[in-house]
Design a protein around this motif. Structure first.
Motif, PDB file in Angstrom:
ATOM      1  N   GLY A  56       0.787  -1.102   0.031  1.00 48.95           N
ATOM      2  CA  GLY A  56      -0.112  -0.158   0.237  1.00 48.95           C
ATOM      3  C   GLY A  56       0.849   1.278  -0.121  1.00 48.95           C
ATOM      4  O   GLY A  56       0.719   2.133  -0.703  1.00 48.95           O
ATOM      5  N   TYR A  57       1.730   1.245   0.975  1.00 48.04           N
ATOM      6  CA  TYR A  57       2.879   2.460   1.130  1.00 48.04           C
ATOM      7  C   TYR A  57       3.683   2.690  -0.536  1.00 48.04           C
ATOM      8  O   TYR A  57       3.579   3.787  -0.982  1.00 48.04           O
ATOM      9  CB  TYR A  57       3.910   2.310   1.998  1.00 48.04           C
ATOM     10  N   PHE A  58       4.070   1.613  -1.013  1.00 48.79           N
ATOM     11  CA  PHE A  58       4.802   1.612  -2.396  1.00 48.79           C
ATOM     12  C   PHE A  58       3.701   2.016  -3.512  1.00 48.79           C
ATOM     13  O   PHE A  58       4.082   2.850  -4.348  1.00 48.79           O
ATOM     14  CB  PHE A  58       5.547   0.459  -2.702  1.00 48.79           C
ATOM     15  N   GLN A  59       2.437   1.506  -3.506  1.00 44.74           N
ATOM     16  CA  GLN A  59       1.662   1.930  -4.352  1.00 44.74           C
ATOM     17  C   GLN A  59       1.157   3.413  -4.448  1.00 44.74           C
ATOM     18  O   GLN A  59       1.378   4.102  -5.378  1.00 44.74           O
ATOM     19  CB  GLN A  59       0.304   1.121  -4.208  1.00 44.74           C
ATOM     20  N   ASN A  60       1.301   3.906  -3.191  1.00 40.23           N
ATOM     21  CA  ASN A  60       0.994   5.174  -3.032  1.00 40.23           C
ATOM     22  C   ASN A  60       1.958   6.135  -3.577  1.00 40.23           C
ATOM     23  O   ASN A  60       1.889   7.392  -4.068  1.00 40.23           O
ATOM     24  CB  ASN A  60       0.706   5.776  -1.586  1.00 40.23           C
ATOM     25  N   ASP A  61       3.365   5.504  -3.217  1.00 42.24           N
ATOM     26  CA  ASP A  61       4.602   6.252  -3.638  1.00 42.24           C
ATOM     27  C   ASP A  61       4.656   6.264  -5.309  1.00 42.24           C
ATOM     28  O   ASP A  61       4.915   7.279  -5.954  1.00 42.24           O
ATOM     29  CB  ASP A  61       5.606   5.457  -3.046  1.00 42.24           C
TER      30      ASP A  61
END
Length: 181
Positions: A79-84
């Motif tokens: 989720g964090y890297f998708q947002n990034d």
């Protein structure tokens, strides 16, 4: 004693049984229960829903915590890297627009450098997102394989149960356990 009681039966390798019983004066309550063995199919189904649940069902709690923890960690990282990736894509698009609309020859190299940096950042973020998704899928698949391949070796012995309570004129609980082998 007279009143409401909860009866719980458990034995390694068998489904847990729980039932509420109401005892009344001068009444006898009989509970018949056939203990069911835990199955690999049920463990697999639980792990399909959420990695680690099948291991908890098989009473392998340490592995349940490991798979659940890694799954949640990989899910949060994904989720964090998708947002990034979304943020880096917006930065890249802005740098691309600035580069493609620049008409002043002395400023074009700086805009090209900003576009290259934005592209490198987007590529790196995309790679991290993909690695976290691979880890997420890997934990999921390993949890399923673990539940099927590492089945506990329970000794299926009939449980020793002595659950009877009797008091003159207050009621009686009798428990009969039926087991098929």
């Amino acid at each position: 004693p007279v009143g409401s009681h909860e009866i719980r039966l458990s034995q390694p390798g068998y489904e847990e049984f729980q039932q509420d019983v109401m005892l009344l004066p001068d009444k006898q309550v009989t509970i018949n229960y056939r203990m069911a063995r835990k199955t690999t199919t049920t463990a697999l189904t639980r792990s399909l829903i959420f990695p680690g649940r099948g291991q908890f069902y098989q009473e392998r709690n340490a592995m349940g915590y490991v798979y659940s923890g890694f799954f949640v960690g990989a899910l949060v990282a994904s989720g964090y890297f998708q947002n990034d990736v979304g943020n880096k894509t917006a930065t890249y698009n802005g740098a691309y627009d600035a580069y493609s609309q620049e008409r002043s020859l002395p400023l074009i190299p700086a805009k090209r450098e900003a576009l290259k940096k934005a592209d490198d950042d987007l590529t790196s973020a995309t790679s991290m997102r993909n690695y976290s998704l691979i880890a997420l899928g890997g934990v999921y698949v390993l949890s399923l394989l673990d539940v099927v391949l590492f089945v506990p070796n329970w000794e299926y012995a009939p449980p020793i149960i002595d659950l009877s309570y009797s008091r003159e004129n207050l009621g009686t609980i009798k428990l009969q356990t039926l087991m098929n082998f």
